[in-house]
Design an enzyme around this catalytic site. Sequence first.
Site, PDB file in Angstrom:
ATOM      1  N   HIS A  53       5.723  14.171   2.225  1.00  0.00           N
ATOM      2  CA  HIS A  53       6.337  14.872   3.359  1.00  0.00           C
ATOM      3  C   HIS A  53       5.605  14.616   4.676  1.00  0.00           C
ATOM      4  CE1 HIS A  53       9.138  17.355   0.899  1.00  0.00           C
ATOM      5  NE2 HIS A  53       8.242  17.045  -0.029  1.00  0.00           N
ATOM      6  N   ASP A  65       0.807  -1.216   0.000  1.00  0.00           N
ATOM      7  CA  ASP A  65       0.000   0.000   0.000  1.00  0.00           C
ATOM      8  C   ASP A  65       0.843   1.270   0.000  1.00  0.00           C
ATOM      9  OD1 ASP A  65      -2.346  -1.571   0.219  1.00  0.00           O
ATOM     10  OD2 ASP A  65      -2.060  -1.721   2.380  1.00  0.00           O
ATOM     11  N   ASP A  82       1.749  -2.922   4.343  1.00  0.00           N
ATOM     12  CA  ASP A  82       0.752  -3.753   3.668  1.00  0.00           C
ATOM     13  C   ASP A  82      -0.391  -3.984   4.640  1.00  0.00           C
ATOM     14  OD1 ASP A  82      -0.704  -5.475   2.153  1.00  0.00           O
ATOM     15  OD2 ASP A  82       0.799  -7.057   2.039  1.00  0.00           O
ATOM     16  N   ASP A 124      15.837  21.788  -3.732  1.00  0.00           N
ATOM     17  CA  ASP A 124      14.914  20.923  -4.472  1.00  0.00           C
ATOM     18  C   ASP A 124      15.437  20.653  -5.891  1.00  0.00           C
ATOM     19  OD1 ASP A 124      12.735  19.804  -5.798  1.00  0.00           O
ATOM     20  OD2 ASP A 124      11.366  21.477  -5.396  1.00  0.00           O
ATOM     21  N   HIS A 180       5.626  21.125   4.332  1.00  0.00           N
ATOM     22  CA  HIS A 180       4.317  21.346   3.707  1.00  0.00           C
ATOM     23  C   HIS A 180       3.526  20.035   3.750  1.00  0.00           C
ATOM     24  CE1 HIS A 180       6.803  19.852   0.375  1.00  0.00           C
ATOM     25  NE2 HIS A 180       5.684  19.452  -0.222  1.00  0.00           N
ATOM     26  N   HIS A 206       7.569  22.791  -8.792  1.00  0.00           N
ATOM     27  CA  HIS A 206       9.001  22.726  -8.509  1.00  0.00           C
ATOM     28  C   HIS A 206       9.786  23.642  -9.448  1.00  0.00           C
ATOM     29  CE1 HIS A 206       8.547  19.199  -5.845  1.00  0.00           C
ATOM     30  NE2 HIS A 206       7.571  18.876  -6.678  1.00  0.00           N
ATOM     31  N   ASP A 244      10.235  21.992  -0.899  1.00  0.00           N
ATOM     32  CA  ASP A 244       9.783  21.953  -2.297  1.00  0.00           C
ATOM     33  C   ASP A 244       9.344  23.373  -2.662  1.00  0.00           C
ATOM     34  OD1 ASP A 244      10.122  19.299  -1.805  1.00  0.00           O
ATOM     35  OD2 ASP A 244       8.131  18.677  -2.472  1.00  0.00           O
ATOM     36  N   SER A 288       4.037  22.797 -12.903  1.00  0.00           N
ATOM     37  CA  SER A 288       4.743  22.126 -11.816  1.00  0.00           C
ATOM     38  C   SER A 288       4.836  23.033 -10.589  1.00  0.00           C
ATOM     39  CB  SER A 288       6.144  21.735 -12.284  1.00  0.00           C
ATOM     40  OG  SER A 288       6.878  21.167 -11.217  1.00  0.00           O
TER      41      SER A 288
END
Length: 552
Positions: free
Chosen positions: A79, A51, A441, A194, A74, A366, A162, A364
């Site tokens: 994160h 998972d 899992d 980043d 964030h 980033h 980020d 994006s």
Amino acid sequence: MIPTKKNKLRIVPLGGMGEIGKNMTVFEYGDDIVVLDSGSMFPSESMLGIDLVIPDISYLIFNKDRIRAIVISHGHEDHIGALPYLLKEIHAPVYGTRLTLALIENKLGEHNMKADLHCVSAGETLHFGCFIIELIKTTHSIAGALALAIHTPVGIVVHTGDFKIDLTPIDTEGINLAKFAQLGEQGVLCLMSDSTNVERPGYTMSERSVGEAFERYFKKAKGRIIVATFASNIHRVQQVIDTALRFGRKICFQGRSMINIASMALELGDMTIDESKLIEVDEISSTPPDQVVIITTGSQGEPMSGLVRMATSGHRIDIEPDDMIIISATPIPGNEKLVSNVVNQLYKKGATVIYESLADVHVSGHACQEELKLILSLTKPRYFIPFHGEYRHLYRHGELAQSMGVPKENTFVLDIGNVLEIDENEANRSSNVSAGSVMVDGLGIGDVGNIVLRDRRILSQDGLFVVVLAMSKENAALVGVPDIISRGFVYVRESEDLIEDAKTVICDTINNMDLEHADWNTIKNNVRAALRDHLYNKTKRNPMILPIIVEV
């Protein structure tokens, strides 16, 4: 407590290096440790049934009495996704901005957990032992993103989090470039930056450009509009809402995380909408199609998400030919096939599909090369550590830093578990700590390893071949004919000759053994080996063979 050298700052990445996901970095000096982020990662295609993937936190558990705080940059899953698992083992205060903490509270609630949470804002200064941490406003694809200036006894470490440099953000408050410049004037010992978009030249487009694209496509739409995006990107969702209202459309949120986060953001005031413009899924059929916008999960093709269930007729909303579907996201590495599949399903239903490779409906979060250069130019670091990227991203970012004047010997491309020790005069790699990936899992954490994954891979590729042997307690002789069960290998009723030949091989193998001196394990191993050769010769397949002995 693990002894550390005097007057050395230790930087220990436990995730987010050589990979995009499960970000976690440890800063330690003397008896003080601060942890930055605690993220998860999507499992790879080879991790069948898994998972979630989280960092190995054994190093932190061993040093838990020294941990002063966990600071979250964030609220994205890469994160915060591992926080419930970290906080089950380590009781430390968690610091984050308002939306970040709201997302953390929601996640902890799913695990029936509470934690010592502290809401902070950009511009604040935090004190944890010998560390003084300044929180810096940045722009990213989620509200409340922070960079950190970590003041240590040996100098300042700047961690960008980020980020991108968006001069026209939706919340009107841009990245605090002046603070980065001020830190550069003070003297930055080390910059951690980043690396996600280091291969992209130029600048990342502003989030507002997506709103302009929405405007163009909303004008063309004749029927319902369905927008799939990340639920956490509330600025993107707000732009969809604002555009919908300008075109006289009403909004319906779909997908569990989209509904939860939208409710949370509305309650916090980070998202605004006239409640009279919100409709439930049951009201869609009675609302004219040209007055409906559905905002849903599923931009990554997740099997149980709202958009995928709509595309596969597993949702109360079924896709119709006049629908326009806008997928406002780019596939996370590894999800490309899932997204491609859902796009194909939507086209089969006759809908118009707008997705990132065809239109400017996503930007994006980033920074691209020129933005990365700007941060390097402003901070003027002595040492440089790229983070948040696959190895090629980190390597290329290191090269970029060197082109901006950082000496090659002061550029460190780290892997998870590496330790970098820094003081005012030098930086050196030290011995590694325990690190890696832990697979989740179901309720099991770390109990699935390579052997279990290997078995799952064999089962998925060649199936299962079960042999049930009735054997005498008295003389270990075979009693009757072996019973064979096949799952995912061959259909027994259509492979009678193969099954009968297999039974003959089993009987011959047992009859040729010295049963007086053989235990059950030896018999099983001999049967397994004989069957493996026989079945491979007949089918060129290698099913998992499971002999079971029943004593009679």
